[in-house]
Each structure stands twice: as structure tokens, then as C-alpha cells.
Scaffold this motif. Structure first.
Motif, mmCIF file in Angstrom:
data_model
loop_
_atom_site.group_PDB
_atom_site.id
_atom_site.type_symbol
_atom_site.label_atom_id
_atom_site.label_comp_id
_atom_site.label_asym_id
_atom_site.label_seq_id
_atom_site.Cartn_x
_atom_site.Cartn_y
_atom_site.Cartn_z
ATOM 1 N N ILE A 1 42.068 101.625 0.031
ATOM 2 C CA ILE A 1 41.509 102.717 -0.758
ATOM 3 C C ILE A 1 40.898 103.749 0.184
ATOM 4 O O ILE A 1 39.930 103.472 0.897
ATOM 5 N N LYS A 2 41.479 104.942 0.201
ATOM 6 C CA LYS A 2 41.062 105.991 1.137
ATOM 7 C C LYS A 2 40.158 107.037 0.487
ATOM 8 O O LYS A 2 39.441 107.755 1.188
ATOM 9 N N ARG A 3 40.238 107.153 -0.844
ATOM 10 C CA ARG A 3 39.410 108.143 -1.527
ATOM 11 C C ARG A 3 39.178 107.716 -2.957
ATOM 12 O O ARG A 3 40.070 107.176 -3.608
ATOM 13 N N VAL A 4 37.955 107.916 -3.429
ATOM 14 C CA VAL A 4 37.668 107.763 -4.855
ATOM 15 C C VAL A 4 37.181 109.110 -5.369
ATOM 16 O O VAL A 4 36.551 109.887 -4.647
ATOM 17 N N LEU A 5 37.499 109.386 -6.603
ATOM 18 C CA LEU A 5 37.130 110.672 -7.182
ATOM 19 C C LEU A 5 35.613 110.762 -7.376
ATOM 20 O O LEU A 5 34.960 109.786 -7.749
ATOM 21 N N GLN A 6 35.079 111.942 -7.121
ATOM 22 C CA GLN A 6 33.673 112.188 -7.415
ATOM 23 C C GLN A 6 33.575 112.651 -8.869
ATOM 24 O O GLN A 6 34.167 113.655 -9.258
ATOM 25 N N ILE A 7 32.820 111.908 -9.638
ATOM 26 C CA ILE A 7 32.664 112.222 -11.063
ATOM 27 C C ILE A 7 31.195 112.528 -11.321
ATOM 28 O O ILE A 7 30.328 111.648 -11.207
ATOM 29 N N ASP A 8 30.924 113.758 -11.633
ATOM 30 C CA ASP A 8 29.552 114.187 -11.881
ATOM 31 C C ASP A 8 29.199 114.169 -13.368
ATOM 32 O O ASP A 8 28.024 114.101 -13.726
#
Length: 224
Positions: free
Chosen positions: A75-82
Motif C-alpha cells: 500500500i503506497k497511498r491512502v486517500l485523505q478524507i476530510d
């Protein structure tokens, strides 16, 4: 006179015996000259039985090259959820993400689904899932069928953008995702999210369903 004849016979016998030894020695050298070059330097020779003594020693067959195993999925990136991650919400962002293997993870405890492409999370949403009468199974499931306009033959209800996981009717599909509502084992996602996912996945892509294991940055998913 008789002694001289006996002496000549003895000499003749010795000469013939010497010639025989010489011939055998030459034959041994010739065999060695044939056999030794046929064996690669440093190669281990097979054990020979008595019946094999007269057989020529040949090259050993080269060991078959094993195919390289597929690399693990990191896993290289997870979404930023604001925004509040609530029922009916989803986020999708695949801009600039290179092509790669698609893996979908579902955590029933967190009521969430994530889509990873080549290790980059490109989609995340809140889900609805099976109830106590028909729980959603956990495990690893390949997508075996896709049908954008599927209608359930068990419940006679639309299942838009259906992606089948099991032969007994478990699938991911578009649905009206609301708090407090469940399914008969399927994984329901917002319909627009289902459409985006449907366009990305291929038959055979893996869906990993867990109950309390959230995949995070740096985690590794074993190759399938």
C-alpha cells in the motif's frame, strides 16, 4: 636344444602379455578421453551400479528454472478524507495513478470498502452488508461475473453494476446505502461509486473481505 626352444617360447609369451597390458592401458586412456570431456567441470556424477559400469557418463540435465513469484502488493497511498465518512458518502480519485493490479478490501467492522490500483487507494466508501440472517462471508474472492444491469433472480430487485463474488449470490453492487439497512449478504455501495468501480475491475480481480482489519499505508497484501 630343448632349453633354447623353451626359452624362446617364454620370451614370446612375455612379449604377448606385455602387448596385452599395453593395449588395455591404451583402451583405458581412450575411454577416459571420451568420458571426461562429457562431464562439465565441477558437476556431480551419478552413482553407477555394476550394470552401469560400461555405460558412458552423459551430461546431467539442467535443473528447470522456476518461474518468478509475483511481487507482494504494498500500500503506497491512502486517500485523505476530510469529510464525515458516513453512509452514502464516497470518495474517488484516480488522477495520475499508473496502471496496476486492482485489489478491493472490505472491512465489515468499519463498514468500509477501499479500492487500490497498483498500491494506490483510488476509491473509498461506506457500505451496507449482510444481516444476521444472511451475513456477508469473509475471505478472498475473485470477481467471477460483471453485469451492469443485473436483476436478482432470488429477490427480483435491481443490482446495478453487479460484480459477483460467489456462486450463491454474494456480490458487490450499487445500492441506496443508508444507516441501519442491511443486505442478504451482498456488499452494497453508492450506485455512482459502483459504476466507477465496475469500469476499473476485471474478472479475476481479488476482493478481500475481513471483519476488523483495516488496510493502511505501508501494509503488504500477499501476492495471489
Amino acid at each position: 636344444m630343448a632349453n633354447q626352444i623353451a626359452l624362446r617360447i617364454s620370451k614370446a609369451i612375455l612379449i604377448m602379455a606385455g602387448l596385452a597390458v599395453f593395449v588395455l592401458a591404451v583402451m583405458g586412456v581412450v575411454r577416459a578421453a571420451v568420458v571426461i570431456p562429457a562431464v562439465e567441470q565441477g558437476a556431480e556424477l551419478p552413482a553407477l551400479s555394476k550394470a552401469d559400469d560400461a555405460k558412458p557418463i552423459l551430461h546431467q540435465p539442467a535443473a528447470e528454472t522456476q518461474p518468478e513469484t509475483a511481487s507482494d502488493f504494498v500500500i503506497k497511498r491512502v486517500l485523505q478524507i476530510d469529510e464525515p465518512f458516513v453512509h452514502g458518502y464516497y470518495k474517488w480519485d484516480d488522477e495520475g495513478v499508473p496502471d496496476g493490479e486492482i485489489i478491493i478490501t472490505v472491512d465489515l467492522k468499519a463498514e468500509s470498502l477501499s479500492v487500490f490500483k497498483g498500491g494506490y487507494e483510488i476509491g473509498a466508501t461506506v457500505i451496507k452488508f449482510g444481516d444476521a440472517l444472511k451475513p456477508t462471508p469473509t475471505g478472498v474472492f475473485p470477481i467471477t461475473q460483471k453485469n451492469a444491469d443485473h436483476v436478482s433472480n432470488l429477490y427480483d430487485v435491481p443490482m446495478p453494476y453487479m460484480m459477483r463474488l460467489t456462486n450463491d449470490g454474494i456480490a458487490i453492487h450499487g445500492a441506496d446505502v443508508k444507516w441501519g439497512y442491511g443486505t442478504r449478504g451482498c456488499i452494497g455501495v453508492p450506485t455512482e461509486f459502483a459504476r466507477l468501480l465496475f469500469e476499473q475491475v476485471s474478472l479475476g480481480d481479488r476482493v478481500i473481505v475481513t471483519n476488523g482489519k483495516i488496510i493502511d499505508l505501508g501494509d503488504t497484501i500477499a501476492a495471489g
